[in-house]
Design a protein around this motif. Structure first.
Motif: not given
Length: 424
Positions: A157-164, A259-272
């Protein structure tokens, strides 16, 4: 509703604290290892060569592959930029080490306040996190606390979210760089506004002697939301927390992926890195024990930050390597000094500075909004007024962060003899 928000804040704070402990351990690993110090020098070598080249006046700067003047973004070397990045990393490290949470929240706002485009600030921060993680990795010490099935499923999920998230940031930047800055700024306003409200509330309650933040007494009981989610049986079901409760607990993989999707997308958008969100989502939302959560969180940060930094930003030219190396150098020193100061400073002061630092970040990004909204024609104010508001936000931000850094160094040097005795 208010109690749920407060409990979510407490878990958000715990997530930031767990990340701060991880940063301190990584920093200590690097500072105590000669091999890792050599690796750090090799990472800094292109920056040093660039500085010598500029000083010699030959105009070479950094190689193009490392973000030279012909790169997609103007990330060429200047002494001022490099030392400013060291200062930003130092302040973030001091906050992380002294307060035990929240240092990463000031990096992107600080870089954007200094004139760095939001997308470049995000990519650079992620690269700095990844570089520190692979150099000072403490994964081998945490593997006993990692549920491999949870971690791997979460990473899907996190890799998918980070990609988006990375695609969204790049698409907005390609459409309009100001729109990209507005989007990143608005996300920070929302997150930092939430943190600021509850951090100030907890600080003033603590000053009055009331029992702020006692939700942590839950122990290892499963939250009501976690119980509901674990009662949903959608294959495949994953077993975890075998060491916490007999037979372990079970949860559907779909909830880990979401859950991973949410975390990955937040990480990729905010850089944290996304670590600050993993704790409340796992403990409060999914009912995972705090022990398993910390191990899994550290595991996912390395891969999520690494994939986001390289796959979503570096390959597209959105990493300012000079800044990343400067921040890495500054944060290594800052985390060490900040952690020592906690031994000689009252806890209430540390809590107050956390609230102040987060609030300064919120004010900084909030005051930056009008100028960006005006540039896009969304509100009608003069360009001069928007610029004045932005300047006020920047000035207050750097004044607060600078004053905090001075205070930490004063506390460190005025108590250095006491700290030296404790070290022995």
């Amino acid at each position: 509703m208010r109690n749920n928000c407060r409990e979510f804040y407490q878990l958000l704070l715990k997530g930031s604290q767990a990340h701060a402990r991880w940063e301190l351990e990584m920093s200590t690993n690097i500072m105590k290892s000669r091999k890792r110090q050599v690796a750090l020098f090799l990472l800094l070598l292109p920056v040093i060569i660039g500085g010598i080249a500029i000083a010699a006046g030959d105009g070479l700067g950094l190689p193009g592959a490392l973000g030279g003047k012909n790169a997609y973004m103007p990330s060429h070397y200047t002494n001022l930029i490099f030392f400013a990045s060291v200062f930003v990393g130092l302040c973030a490290g001091l906050i992380t080490g002294c307060i035990g949470a929240g240092g990463g929240f000031i990096i992107a706002p600080a870089l954007m306040s200094a004139g760095v485009k939001g997308i470049l600030a995000v990519g650079t921060d992620l690269f700095h996190i990844f570089a520190k993680a692979i150099m000072g990795s403490v994964l081998h010490r945490k593997m006993g606390n990692i549920s491999v099935s949870l971690a791997v499923t979460f990473l899907i999920g996190s890799i998918t979210g980070a990609t988006l998230g990375g695609w969204l940031n790049r698409a907005l930047y390609d459409a309009n760089p100001v729109l990209s800055d507005l989007f990143i700024t608005a996300v920070y306003v929302f997150i930092l506004g939430f943190l600021s409200f509850y951090a100030l509330s907890d600080y003033f309650k603590a000053r009055r002697g009331s029992s702020a933040g006692k939700q942590e007494g839950r122990g290892e009981q499963v939250s009501p939301m976690g119980q509901r989610i674990q009662s949903v049986h959608i294959p495949p079901m994953l077993t975890f927390d075998e060491g916490v409760t007999p037979g372990g607990r079970k949860i559907s993989a779909i909830f880990l992926i979401l859950s991973g999707f949410i975390v990955g997308m937040a990480a990729s958008i905010m850089g944290v890195g996304g670590g600050f969100l993993t704790f409340p989502i796992f403990v409060y939302g999914l009912g995972v024990s705090s022990m398993t959560t910390v191990g899994t969180d550290i595991f996912q940060i390395v891969f999520t930050a690494g994939y986001s930094a390289l796959g979503q930003y570096a390959f597209y030219g959105f990493v300012f390597y000079t800044l990343a190396m400067g921040m890495l150098l500054g944060s290594l020193i800052g985390v060490q000094i900040g952690s020592l100061v906690t031994k000689v400073v009252p806890a209430i002061q540390i809590r107050g500075f956390f609230a102040l630092a987060v609030t300064a970040g919120f004010i900084n990004r909030f005051f930056a909004l009008p100028e960006k909204l005006q540039s896009l024609g969304y509100i009608k104010i003069t360009k001069e007024l928007g610029g004045i508001l932005g300047t006020v936000g920047n000035s207050l931000f750097f004044l607060v962060i600078g004053a905090f850094a001075v205070w930490v160094f004063y506390a460190f040097f005025s108590n250095i003899s006491k700290l030296t005795e404790e070290g022995h």
